[in-house]
Write a protein that holds these residues in place. Structure first.
Motif, PDB file in Angstrom:
ATOM      1  N   ALA A   1      60.618  49.407   4.500  1.00 61.54           N
ATOM      2  CA  ALA A   1      61.389  50.644   4.520  1.00 61.54           C
ATOM      3  C   ALA A   1      60.871  51.603   5.576  1.00 61.54           C
ATOM      4  CB  ALA A   1      61.355  51.307   3.143  1.00 61.54           C
ATOM      5  N   LEU A   2      59.567  51.702   5.698  1.00 64.61           N
ATOM      6  CA  LEU A   2      58.976  52.608   6.690  1.00 64.61           C
ATOM      7  C   LEU A   2      59.206  52.114   8.111  1.00 64.61           C
ATOM      8  CD1 LEU A   2      55.618  53.432   4.862  1.00 64.61           C
ATOM      9  CD2 LEU A   2      57.589  54.952   5.173  1.00 64.61           C
ATOM     10  N   ARG A   3      59.327  50.803   8.282  1.00 62.64           N
ATOM     11  CA  ARG A   3      59.580  50.251   9.622  1.00 62.64           C
ATOM     12  C   ARG A   3      61.051  50.350  10.018  1.00 62.64           C
ATOM     13  NH1 ARG A   3      56.377  45.916   7.679  1.00 62.64           N
ATOM     14  NH2 ARG A   3      58.286  44.688   7.394  1.00 62.64           N
ATOM     15  N   SER A   4      61.928  50.589   9.050  1.00 60.12           N
ATOM     16  CA  SER A   4      63.368  50.568   9.321  1.00 60.12           C
ATOM     17  C   SER A   4      64.020  51.857   8.823  1.00 60.12           C
ATOM     18  CB  SER A   4      64.010  49.358   8.635  1.00 60.12           C
ATOM     19  OG  SER A   4      63.310  48.173   8.937  1.00 60.12           O
ATOM     20  N   PRO A   5      63.782  52.973   9.494  1.00 57.49           N
ATOM     21  CA  PRO A   5      64.284  54.265   8.992  1.00 57.49           C
ATOM     22  C   PRO A   5      65.801  54.331   8.868  1.00 57.49           C
ATOM     23  CG  PRO A   5      63.399  54.485  11.218  1.00 57.49           C
ATOM     24  CD  PRO A   5      62.993  53.138  10.731  1.00 57.49           C
ATOM     25  N   ALA A   6      66.537  53.693   9.770  1.00 61.37           N
ATOM     26  CA  ALA A   6      67.998  53.745   9.691  1.00 61.37           C
ATOM     27  C   ALA A   6      68.498  53.029   8.442  1.00 61.37           C
ATOM     28  CB  ALA A   6      68.616  53.124  10.940  1.00 61.37           C
ATOM     29  N   VAL A   7      67.944  51.856   8.181  1.00 61.07           N
ATOM     30  CA  VAL A   7      68.318  51.111   6.973  1.00 61.07           C
ATOM     31  C   VAL A   7      67.913  51.892   5.733  1.00 61.07           C
ATOM     32  CG1 VAL A   7      67.928  48.984   5.670  1.00 61.07           C
ATOM     33  CG2 VAL A   7      68.151  48.892   8.162  1.00 61.07           C
ATOM     34  N   THR A   8      66.735  52.470   5.782  1.00 60.44           N
ATOM     35  CA  THR A   8      66.241  53.220   4.626  1.00 60.44           C
ATOM     36  C   THR A   8      67.106  54.436   4.329  1.00 60.44           C
ATOM     37  OG1 THR A   8      63.988  52.471   5.035  1.00 60.44           O
ATOM     38  CG2 THR A   8      64.244  54.462   3.716  1.00 60.44           C
ATOM     39  N   THR A   9      67.645  55.061   5.351  1.00 59.40           N
ATOM     40  CA  THR A   9      68.556  56.186   5.123  1.00 59.40           C
ATOM     41  C   THR A   9      69.765  55.740   4.296  1.00 59.40           C
ATOM     42  OG1 THR A   9      67.893  57.304   7.160  1.00 59.40           O
ATOM     43  CG2 THR A   9      70.041  57.904   6.232  1.00 59.40           C
ATOM     44  N   GLY A  10      70.265  54.566   4.590  1.00 58.13           N
ATOM     45  CA  GLY A  10      71.374  54.032   3.805  1.00 58.13           C
ATOM     46  C   GLY A  10      70.998  53.829   2.344  1.00 58.13           C
ATOM     47  N   TRP A  11      69.802  53.311   2.109  1.00 61.40           N
ATOM     48  CA  TRP A  11      69.347  53.134   0.723  1.00 61.40           C
ATOM     49  C   TRP A  11      69.128  54.481   0.034  1.00 61.40           C
ATOM     50  CZ3 TRP A  11      70.076  48.736  -1.534  1.00 61.40           C
ATOM     51  CH2 TRP A  11      70.003  47.542  -0.826  1.00 61.40           C
ATOM     52  N   GLN A  12      68.706  55.486   0.795  1.00 60.97           N
ATOM     53  CA  GLN A  12      68.528  56.816   0.201  1.00 60.97           C
ATOM     54  C   GLN A  12      69.861  57.434  -0.202  1.00 60.97           C
ATOM     55  OE1 GLN A  12      66.295  58.398   3.503  1.00 60.97           O
ATOM     56  NE2 GLN A  12      64.358  58.327   2.378  1.00 60.97           N
ATOM     57  N   VAL A  13      70.899  57.208   0.599  1.00 66.30           N
ATOM     58  CA  VAL A  13      72.243  57.658   0.218  1.00 66.30           C
ATOM     59  C   VAL A  13      72.683  56.927  -1.047  1.00 66.30           C
ATOM     60  CG1 VAL A  13      74.672  57.683   0.895  1.00 66.30           C
ATOM     61  CG2 VAL A  13      72.898  58.278   2.570  1.00 66.30           C
ATOM     62  N   LEU A  14      72.414  55.629  -1.098  1.00 64.32           N
ATOM     63  CA  LEU A  14      72.774  54.844  -2.279  1.00 64.32           C
ATOM     64  C   LEU A  14      72.044  55.354  -3.514  1.00 64.32           C
ATOM     65  CD1 LEU A  14      74.392  52.306  -3.201  1.00 64.32           C
ATOM     66  CD2 LEU A  14      72.249  51.036  -2.958  1.00 64.32           C
ATOM     67  N   GLU A  15      70.798  55.778  -3.349  1.00 65.14           N
ATOM     68  CA  GLU A  15      70.040  56.324  -4.474  1.00 65.14           C
ATOM     69  C   GLU A  15      70.778  57.500  -5.108  1.00 65.14           C
ATOM     70  OE1 GLU A  15      65.465  57.716  -5.245  1.00 65.14           O
ATOM     71  OE2 GLU A  15      66.461  58.576  -3.483  1.00 65.14           O
ATOM     72  N   GLN A  16      71.396  58.325  -4.282  1.00 65.24           N
ATOM     73  CA  GLN A  16      72.095  59.500  -4.807  1.00 65.24           C
ATOM     74  C   GLN A  16      73.434  59.141  -5.457  1.00 65.24           C
ATOM     75  OE1 GLN A  16      70.469  62.364  -4.957  1.00 65.24           O
ATOM     76  NE2 GLN A  16      68.786  61.232  -3.976  1.00 65.24           N
ATOM     77  N   VAL A  17      74.175  58.229  -4.860  1.00 62.69           N
ATOM     78  CA  VAL A  17      75.498  57.901  -5.411  1.00 62.69           C
ATOM     79  C   VAL A  17      75.410  56.972  -6.611  1.00 62.69           C
ATOM     80  CG1 VAL A  17      76.600  58.247  -3.178  1.00 62.69           C
ATOM     81  CG2 VAL A  17      75.892  55.942  -3.850  1.00 62.69           C
ATOM     82  N   THR A  18      74.232  56.389  -6.853  1.00 59.26           N
ATOM     83  CA  THR A  18      74.065  55.525  -8.037  1.00 59.26           C
ATOM     84  C   THR A  18      73.188  56.194  -9.098  1.00 59.26           C
ATOM     85  OG1 THR A  18      72.179  54.361  -7.015  1.00 59.26           O
ATOM     86  CG2 THR A  18      74.378  53.400  -6.721  1.00 59.26           C
TER      87      THR A  18
END
Length: 211
Positions: free
Chosen positions: A40-57
């Motif tokens: 996650a720390l190596r892939s900030p763009a991908v992690t941003t997507g997972w952070q958005v998912l954290e909020q909508v789920t």
């Protein structure tokens, strides 16, 4: 069937909780969590997507969707199934904070700053809420599928939803893998129990209850 499923989930929850309390899951939880957070720390763009998912789920959104679904089913006359789903959802809302407080397990990687989660780690509230709603929709609320292929498609979609939510929790360092598994098992226990009660057969000399 539902009774056997409830008993199996209860046994699995008990065994997993003991294993977590005694630290027996560390051999899997530790390496998987460290690898996920490092990725996650190596892939900030991908992690941003997972952070958005954290909020909508968030659990509140799953429970809101579940309430709307059971209201629709209740309005169509399937009151027993709707009430069973409501009971399972209400139990999930109560179980998550209670067990988190009792187990008091630290979250794996809050220091990485990838998640807004707080409080205890076991079980995952996201996993518990999503699995409870998905299971009671599939088992109690949706009308029976006309063919096996349709049943498999429904379950495949549900499994993908739960898997995505579970990966999100581990990727962001919000939960250990065993927290996610516990959320799924608690959900299975609650929904199977509610289903068994809703579909129980009246005993001899007992008048059937209205639907």
């Amino acid at each position: 069937m539902a009774v056997r499923a409830a008993l199996a989930c209860a046994a699995a929850v008990g065994l997993l909780t003991v294993a977590v309390l005694r630290g027996w899951t560390g051999g899997v939880d530790g390496p998987v969590s460290r690898a996920a957070v490092a990725a996650a720390l190596r892939s900030p763009a991908v992690t941003t997507g997972w952070q958005v998912l954290e909020q909508v789920t968030q659990p509140v959104w799953f429970h809101t969707a579940g309430v709307l679904a059971l209201i629709a089913v209740f309005g169509r006359g399937r009151r027993r199934d709707a009430l069973a789903a409501l009971a399972a959802g209400a139990a999930a809302v109560a179980v998550s904070p209670l067990v988190k407080t009792l187990v008091d397990r630290p979250r794996p990687a809050l220091e990485a700053g990838l998640t807004t989660a707080g409080g205890g780690s076991y079980p995952s509230g996201h996993a518990l809420a999503s699995a409870t709603v998905v299971l009671y929709v599939l088992i109690l609320l949706l009308p029976p599928a006309a063919d096996r292929a349709r049943r498999w498609r429904r379950w495949a979609v549900g499994a993908v939803v739960l898997l995505v939510v579970g990966v999100d929790r581990v990727w962001l360092g919000a939960h250990w893998p065993s927290d996610v598994l516990a959320g799924w098992l608690f959900a299975g226990l609650l929904v199977a129990t509610a289903t068994a009660v809703a579909h129980r057969r009246p005993g001899p000399g007992t008048r059937p209850s209205p639907p």
